[in-house]
Design an enzyme around this catalytic site. Structure first.
Site, mmCIF file in Angstrom:
data_model
loop_
_atom_site.group_PDB
_atom_site.id
_atom_site.type_symbol
_atom_site.label_atom_id
_atom_site.label_comp_id
_atom_site.label_asym_id
_atom_site.label_seq_id
_atom_site.Cartn_x
_atom_site.Cartn_y
_atom_site.Cartn_z
ATOM 1 N N GLY A 199 0.634 -1.368 0.242
ATOM 2 C CA GLY A 199 -0.138 -0.518 -0.191
ATOM 3 C C GLY A 199 0.897 1.458 0.024
ATOM 4 C CB SER A 200 4.355 2.449 -0.911
ATOM 5 O OG SER A 200 4.275 1.804 -2.064
ATOM 6 C CG ASN A 201 1.492 3.710 -6.079
ATOM 7 O OD1 ASN A 201 2.254 4.609 -5.764
ATOM 8 N ND2 ASN A 201 2.205 2.218 -5.682
ATOM 9 C CG ASN A 259 -3.669 -0.671 -12.257
ATOM 10 O OD1 ASN A 259 -2.999 -0.991 -11.863
ATOM 11 N ND2 ASN A 259 -3.036 -0.625 -13.254
ATOM 12 C CG HIS A 293 1.649 -1.380 -15.132
ATOM 13 N ND1 HIS A 293 1.574 -3.187 -15.021
ATOM 14 C CD2 HIS A 293 2.859 -1.386 -15.997
ATOM 15 C CE1 HIS A 293 2.094 -3.631 -15.050
ATOM 16 N NE2 HIS A 293 3.340 -3.322 -15.593
ATOM 17 C CG MET A 344 -1.857 -7.783 -7.470
ATOM 18 S SD MET A 344 -0.708 -6.221 -8.574
ATOM 19 C CE MET A 344 0.781 -7.269 -9.458
HETATM 20 C C1 GAR Z 1 3.541 -1.301 -8.001
HETATM 21 O O1 GAR Z 1 4.932 -1.204 -7.792
HETATM 22 C C2 GAR Z 1 2.320 -0.766 -8.932
HETATM 23 O O2 GAR Z 1 2.629 -0.652 -9.438
HETATM 24 C C3 GAR Z 1 2.636 -2.361 -9.351
HETATM 25 O O3 GAR Z 1 2.189 -3.136 -7.701
HETATM 26 C C4 GAR Z 1 2.952 -1.863 -7.162
HETATM 27 C C5 GAR Z 1 1.847 -2.123 -5.706
HETATM 28 O O4 GAR Z 1 3.044 -1.239 -4.770
HETATM 29 N N1 GAR Z 1 0.927 -2.649 -9.861
HETATM 30 C C6 GAR Z 1 1.605 -3.704 -10.556
HETATM 31 O O5 GAR Z 1 1.625 -4.258 -10.807
HETATM 32 C C7 GAR Z 1 -0.089 -3.942 -11.302
HETATM 33 N N2 GAR Z 1 -0.319 -4.219 -12.359
HETATM 34 P P1 GAR Z 1 2.121 -1.177 -3.179
HETATM 35 O O6 GAR Z 1 1.605 -1.959 -2.229
HETATM 36 O O7 GAR Z 1 3.496 -0.513 -2.651
HETATM 37 O O8 GAR Z 1 1.392 0.279 -3.855
#
Ligand code: GAR
Length: 192
Positions: A11-13, A108, A110, A91
């Site tokens: 969940g860093s985003n 989203n 990516h 995902m």
């Molecule tokens: C992120 O790097 C995002 O771009 C990727 O998962 C990570 C989630 O990080 N998403 C994908 O690959 C989707 N196709 P987070 O949980 O720290 O936000």
């Protein structure tokens, strides 16, 4: 603008969005966080911030939700008044019930410069391919795999000696700037 967040991981985003919101730089209100993975870090973050959160339970599939489970997700998002659905490390593929309920209102992020390297571990795909630069993309979600219309991108160099971890970390630094900036454009009504 009320946002609903779907995630599967740390969940860093989502945290980057929260930071901007709490600092008063992003005019959005996270009203619901849903995770399809029990114990996902994103749920902990939501609880810590006092934002309603729930686990989506999908007994049948790993890469998508069954129609009835996804319809339940739509119901919850609607009940919470969500105007923009933000996938943050979610995902699974998104299917008709959710796509039809929020046309052009699901985005989203990516970790690659789409259309290059869709799918899983895009940073690893970039390393493997030996490209000199990669990055991240925010896009509208459609029924394909990371194939929706591109909204914004940020580039990241691939450096000598990069590992999957160092490259993903460098991409995430850019993700955490790009995603709040794009959500701000929706909040301002710049993206229809
Ligand atoms: C992120 O790097 C995002 O771009 C990727 O998962 C990570 C989630 O990080 N998403 C994908 O690959 C989707 N196709 P987070 O949980 O720290 O936000």
């Amino acid at each position: 603008m009320k946002i609903g967040i779907l995630g599967s991981g740390k969940g860093s985003n989502f945290r980057a969005l929260l930071t901007e919101i709490e600092a008063g730089r992003l005019d959005a209100e996270p009203v619901l966080v849903l995770a399809d993975v029990e114990g996902a870090g994103i749920l902990e973050l939501a609880r810590g911030a006092g934002i309603p959160c729930e686990v989506i339970r999908e007994p049948k599939f790993r890469t998508k939700l069954s129609p009835e489970v996804e319809a339940g997700v739509v119901r919850k998002l609607r009940e919470a008044g969500v105007e923009l659905v933000v996938l943050a490390g979610y995902m699974r593929m998104v299917k008709a019930p959710l796509l039809e309920a929020f046309p052009r209102r699901i985005i989203n992020i990516h970790p690659a410069l789409l259309p290059a390297f869709p799918g899983l571990e895009a940073w690893g795909q970039a390393l493997e391919a030996g490209v000199a630069k990669t990055g991240c993309t925010v896009h509208f979600v459609d029924s394909g795999m990371d194939s929706g219309e591109i909204i914004a991108q940020a580039e990241v160099p691939v450096l000598p000696g990069d590992t999957a971890e160092t490259l993903h970390a460098r991409i995430q630094v850019e993700e955490h700037k790009l995603y709040p900036a794009v959500v701000a454009r929706f909040a301002a009504g710049d993206l229809a």
